[in-house]
Design a protein around this motif. Structure first.
Motif, PDB file in Angstrom:
ATOM      1  N   VAL A 251       0.867  -1.172   0.000  1.00 54.15           N
ATOM      2  CA  VAL A 251       0.000   0.000   0.000  1.00 54.15           C
ATOM      3  C   VAL A 251       0.905   1.224   0.000  1.00 54.15           C
ATOM      4  CG1 VAL A 251      -1.708   1.274   1.364  1.00 54.15           C
ATOM      5  CG2 VAL A 251      -1.834  -1.228   1.216  1.00 54.15           C
ATOM      6  N   LEU A 252       0.485   2.272  -0.711  1.00 52.94           N
ATOM      7  CA  LEU A 252       1.341   3.441  -0.887  1.00 52.94           C
ATOM      8  C   LEU A 252       0.632   4.692  -0.396  1.00 52.94           C
ATOM      9  CD1 LEU A 252       2.057   2.509  -4.592  1.00 52.94           C
ATOM     10  CD2 LEU A 252       3.532   1.975  -2.645  1.00 52.94           C
ATOM     11  N   GLY A 253       1.437   5.674   0.048  1.00 54.25           N
ATOM     12  CA  GLY A 253       0.891   6.976   0.421  1.00 54.25           C
ATOM     13  C   GLY A 253       1.918   8.051   0.101  1.00 54.25           C
ATOM     14  N   HIS A 254       1.508   9.325   0.231  1.00 52.72           N
ATOM     15  CA  HIS A 254       2.490  10.397   0.117  1.00 52.72           C
ATOM     16  C   HIS A 254       3.317  10.432   1.404  1.00 52.72           C
ATOM     17  CE1 HIS A 254      -0.410  12.044   2.779  1.00 52.72           C
ATOM     18  NE2 HIS A 254       0.394  13.047   3.063  1.00 52.72           N
ATOM     19  N   ALA A 255       4.471  11.053   1.386  1.00 50.30           N
ATOM     20  CA  ALA A 255       5.246  11.297   2.608  1.00 50.30           C
ATOM     21  C   ALA A 255       4.646  12.534   3.274  1.00 50.30           C
ATOM     22  CB  ALA A 255       6.713  11.531   2.261  1.00 50.30           C
ATOM     23  N   PRO A 256       4.290  12.440   4.590  1.00 51.32           N
ATOM     24  CA  PRO A 256       3.607  13.565   5.241  1.00 51.32           C
ATOM     25  C   PRO A 256       4.330  14.904   5.008  1.00 51.32           C
ATOM     26  CG  PRO A 256       3.518  11.662   6.667  1.00 51.32           C
ATOM     27  CD  PRO A 256       4.383  11.278   5.488  1.00 51.32           C
ATOM     28  N   GLY A 257       3.522  15.928   4.635  1.00 51.21           N
ATOM     29  CA  GLY A 257       4.076  17.253   4.328  1.00 51.21           C
ATOM     30  C   GLY A 257       4.451  17.417   2.865  1.00 51.21           C
ATOM     31  N   HIS A 258       4.570  16.296   2.149  1.00 55.78           N
ATOM     32  CA  HIS A 258       4.940  16.326   0.720  1.00 55.78           C
ATOM     33  C   HIS A 258       3.713  15.900  -0.089  1.00 55.78           C
ATOM     34  CE1 HIS A 258       9.218  16.864   1.671  1.00 55.78           C
ATOM     35  NE2 HIS A 258       9.001  16.044   2.683  1.00 55.78           N
ATOM     36  N   MET A 259       2.849  16.877  -0.388  1.00 56.05           N
ATOM     37  CA  MET A 259       1.520  16.602  -0.917  1.00 56.05           C
ATOM     38  C   MET A 259       1.496  16.691  -2.444  1.00 56.05           C
ATOM     39  SD  MET A 259       0.506  16.688   2.227  1.00 56.05           S
ATOM     40  CE  MET A 259      -1.266  16.609   2.183  1.00 56.05           C
ATOM     41  N   LEU A 260       0.423  16.135  -3.029  1.00 54.32           N
ATOM     42  CA  LEU A 260       0.156  16.331  -4.451  1.00 54.32           C
ATOM     43  C   LEU A 260      -0.622  17.637  -4.605  1.00 54.32           C
ATOM     44  CD1 LEU A 260       0.291  15.150  -7.355  1.00 54.32           C
ATOM     45  CD2 LEU A 260      -1.966  14.155  -6.919  1.00 54.32           C
ATOM     46  N   VAL A 261      -0.095  18.580  -5.382  1.00 64.01           N
ATOM     47  CA  VAL A 261      -0.752  19.874  -5.576  1.00 64.01           C
ATOM     48  C   VAL A 261      -1.734  19.755  -6.750  1.00 64.01           C
ATOM     49  CG1 VAL A 261      -0.439  22.338  -5.939  1.00 64.01           C
ATOM     50  CG2 VAL A 261       1.312  21.026  -4.708  1.00 64.01           C
ATOM     51  N   LEU A 262      -3.007  20.054  -6.481  1.00 60.23           N
ATOM     52  CA  LEU A 262      -4.074  19.902  -7.479  1.00 60.23           C
ATOM     53  C   LEU A 262      -4.396  21.236  -8.153  1.00 60.23           C
ATOM     54  CD1 LEU A 262      -6.576  17.644  -5.469  1.00 60.23           C
ATOM     55  CD2 LEU A 262      -4.681  16.944  -6.948  1.00 60.23           C
ATOM     56  N   ASP A 263      -5.184  21.157  -9.247  1.00 64.93           N
ATOM     57  CA  ASP A 263      -5.702  22.373  -9.886  1.00 64.93           C
ATOM     58  C   ASP A 263      -6.963  22.881  -9.186  1.00 64.93           C
ATOM     59  OD1 ASP A 263      -3.677  21.992 -11.717  1.00 64.93           O
ATOM     60  OD2 ASP A 263      -4.977  21.072 -13.225  1.00 64.93           O
ATOM     61  N   LEU A 264      -7.521  22.071  -8.280  1.00 66.09           N
ATOM     62  CA  LEU A 264      -8.712  22.437  -7.517  1.00 66.09           C
ATOM     63  C   LEU A 264      -8.370  23.613  -6.593  1.00 66.09           C
ATOM     64  CD1 LEU A 264     -11.533  20.931  -7.221  1.00 66.09           C
ATOM     65  CD2 LEU A 264     -10.581  19.916  -5.147  1.00 66.09           C
ATOM     66  N   ARG A 265      -9.311  24.565  -6.448  1.00 69.57           N
ATOM     67  CA  ARG A 265      -9.054  25.729  -5.584  1.00 69.57           C
ATOM     68  C   ARG A 265      -9.623  25.501  -4.189  1.00 69.57           C
ATOM     69  NH1 ARG A 265      -7.043  30.307  -7.533  1.00 69.57           N
ATOM     70  NH2 ARG A 265      -6.547  30.325  -9.756  1.00 69.57           N
ATOM     71  N   ASP A 266      -9.000  26.159  -3.197  1.00 69.69           N
ATOM     72  CA  ASP A 266      -9.391  25.956  -1.796  1.00 69.69           C
ATOM     73  C   ASP A 266     -10.891  26.176  -1.580  1.00 69.69           C
ATOM     74  OD1 ASP A 266      -6.879  25.232  -0.848  1.00 69.69           O
ATOM     75  OD2 ASP A 266      -6.307  27.286  -0.367  1.00 69.69           O
ATOM     76  N   GLU A 267     -11.482  27.168  -2.285  1.00 71.45           N
ATOM     77  CA  GLU A 267     -12.906  27.437  -2.057  1.00 71.45           C
ATOM     78  C   GLU A 267     -13.783  26.279  -2.526  1.00 71.45           C
ATOM     79  OE1 GLU A 267     -10.823  29.440  -3.748  1.00 71.45           O
ATOM     80  OE2 GLU A 267     -11.707  30.133  -5.629  1.00 71.45           O
ATOM     81  N   GLU A 268     -13.235  25.403  -3.383  1.00 66.82           N
ATOM     82  CA  GLU A 268     -14.026  24.265  -3.870  1.00 66.82           C
ATOM     83  C   GLU A 268     -14.119  23.131  -2.842  1.00 66.82           C
ATOM     84  OE1 GLU A 268     -13.682  23.626  -8.358  1.00 66.82           O
ATOM     85  OE2 GLU A 268     -11.831  24.713  -7.912  1.00 66.82           O
ATOM     86  N   VAL A 269     -13.373  23.200  -1.742  1.00 60.88           N
ATOM     87  CA  VAL A 269     -13.550  22.207  -0.671  1.00 60.88           C
ATOM     88  C   VAL A 269     -14.408  22.776   0.454  1.00 60.88           C
ATOM     89  CG1 VAL A 269     -11.427  20.970  -1.205  1.00 60.88           C
ATOM     90  CG2 VAL A 269     -11.388  22.767   0.549  1.00 60.88           C
ATOM     91  N   CYS A 270     -15.003  23.959   0.205  1.00 64.44           N
ATOM     92  CA  CYS A 270     -15.906  24.555   1.197  1.00 64.44           C
ATOM     93  C   CYS A 270     -17.345  24.119   0.923  1.00 64.44           C
ATOM     94  CB  CYS A 270     -15.813  26.074   1.152  1.00 64.44           C
ATOM     95  SG  CYS A 270     -14.247  26.671   1.822  1.00 64.44           S
ATOM     96  N   ALA A 271     -18.175  24.268   1.973  1.00 67.75           N
ATOM     97  CA  ALA A 271     -19.590  23.884   1.835  1.00 67.75           C
ATOM     98  C   ALA A 271     -20.252  24.739   0.764  1.00 67.75           C
ATOM     99  CB  ALA A 271     -20.297  24.065   3.160  1.00 67.75           C
TER     100      ALA A 271
END
Lengths: 271, 271
Positions: A251-271
């Motif tokens: 099973v694989l994961g990212h290394a904590p703190g080393h994230m995948l940067v998406l094209d999605l904007r922060d406001e799109e994870v809001c309600a």
């Protein structure tokens, strides 16, 4: 006259990771306004159970999306265009039998024709809102990684998955807690408001280290006089669950703190 | 020749409650195939926080819906036609300042022009599936109310609401646990699969009474030789949270075991 450099786009960061040229200590602080994702890669036979784990535990495990089909390492375009999840994050953790066996720059060799990659929201999305509200997270002020703690709070089990929640901690004065709650509440697919705070919250979560001197992940923060710990759900939780669930597979994961940067904007994870 | 009586419809039960003619010990076992709902009635100023509590804790608090507008005690027609939530459940609990102050046959006098009633899914929806799968819940076999336990597992806080999860318990042999999980997993808006089981699960949830002799709600079950407790999220959780959150206002709920019977069918709370 100096010309300010163009800020890096999410695609710039992904391409730098892909070509092996990305060397930053963390993706935190890069690509302001864009969502950074926690990663979990599983054999497709576990995909339904993992989706159920996220649906049943949306605070620590807010599912943003997944790769387009088993074995295909690309994402739906609204999440990221021109993205290969095997190479486009800075670093990855490899688990076998529930144990961390390696940290690597890419997972091309580990990726299989039944691999599915899941993207989990990250608290980096609400840290700009905290800063704009006058509550700059301490670890940003002192240039460290956020401290993360294993708790004794059980997740709701789902298929092969069971385990405990991991939380991130930011210290604030008791008089600031309600504002911190209000500022982060809208970010529902990025852990939202804190799960608990103060000595009572630490006791409820079963955290024996309320001053935060020995985090399980990340770096110790600096808790100043009169401040209390404030705990948010953390996207490292799925990796903790994978370790606790002791799946026999790789099973694989990212290394904590080393994230995948998406094209999605922060406001799109809001309600 | 005898003519079998027509089985009661959900509307029959609601009208019998409304006219004061309903006297059954519980709604359990009535209107097979139709959803029975836990009720929470709050002043509208708390409605957003309560919706967030449910969204953040969907296993104990699966939100099925709510009344059509503040002060209006009717439901959207897909949930129940010709329904007045103030009169159509068999019995109600009245809380003030976090304390249970009365149990009543209706809440007409307590209903205000800003009251909102929320409907929470109930484990009765999956008990027919357990029975059909050969795992008849013990409390049905011995004609008792299901035992419910307060846990030390904290919910994710939401606005004014914080507190601990309540679980229902049904005993099974260890060899039956996986089937019980599989049978209840589809009922995602009726608590779904168990949250934990066995001695390890009891310890994780902080239940000091693993044999189940002293439940906090309902009645003790009968745990037979070799059986282990299996715990599901329980819709009494919101009432426990209301007590722990100590809201100063008058807050209302159904009396445990005395549910509002909806026109919604059990399969509609499945994934």
């Amino acid at each position: 006259m100096t010309i300010a450099p163009r800020p890096l786009t999410p695609l710039d960061v992904r391409l730098a990771c892909r070509s092996g040229q990305w060397n930053a200590a963390s993706t935190a602080g890069h690509c302001a306004g864009f969502v950074q994702a926690n990663l979990v890669v599983l054999p497709s036979k576990y995909a339904d159970d993992f989706r159920a784990l996220c649906a049943r535990n949306p605070v620590p495990c807010p599912l943003l999306g997944e790769t387009v089909a088993p074995g295909n390492p690309t994402l739906p375009p609204h999440l990221a265009e021109d993205c290969d999840v095997r190479t486009d994050a800075p670093a990855y953790n490899v688990y076998v039998g529930g144990n961390l066996v390696a940290t690597k720059k890419d997972i091309v060799d580990e990726w299989r024709d039944d691999s599915v990659c899941f993207l989990i929201g990250c608290s980096f999305s609400f840290e700009a809102a905290l800063t704009a509200g006058g509550l700059t997270p301490r670890q940003i002020e002192i240039s460290k990684n956020v401290p993360m703690y294993k708790t004794r709070a059980p997740l709701a089990a789902a298929g092969v998955f069971s385990g405990r929640m991991v939380v991130s901690m930011r210290p604030y004065l008791p008089s600031q807690v309600e504002l911190a709650r209000d500022l982060t509440r809208p970010f529902v697919r990025a852990h939202g408001e804190p799960v608990a705070w103060g000595a009572k919250g630490a006791a409820e979560l079963g955290i024996d280290d309320p001053l935060g001197e020995s985090p399980d992940f990340g770096e110790a923060s600096e808790v100043r006089e009169g401040e209390v710990p404030v705990y948010w759900g953390c996207g490292v939780t799925p990796q903790n669950v994978i370790m606790e669930s002791k799946l026999p597979d790789c099973v694989l994961g990212h290394a904590p703190g080393h994230m995948l940067v998406l094209d999605l904007r922060d406001e799109e994870v809001c309600a």
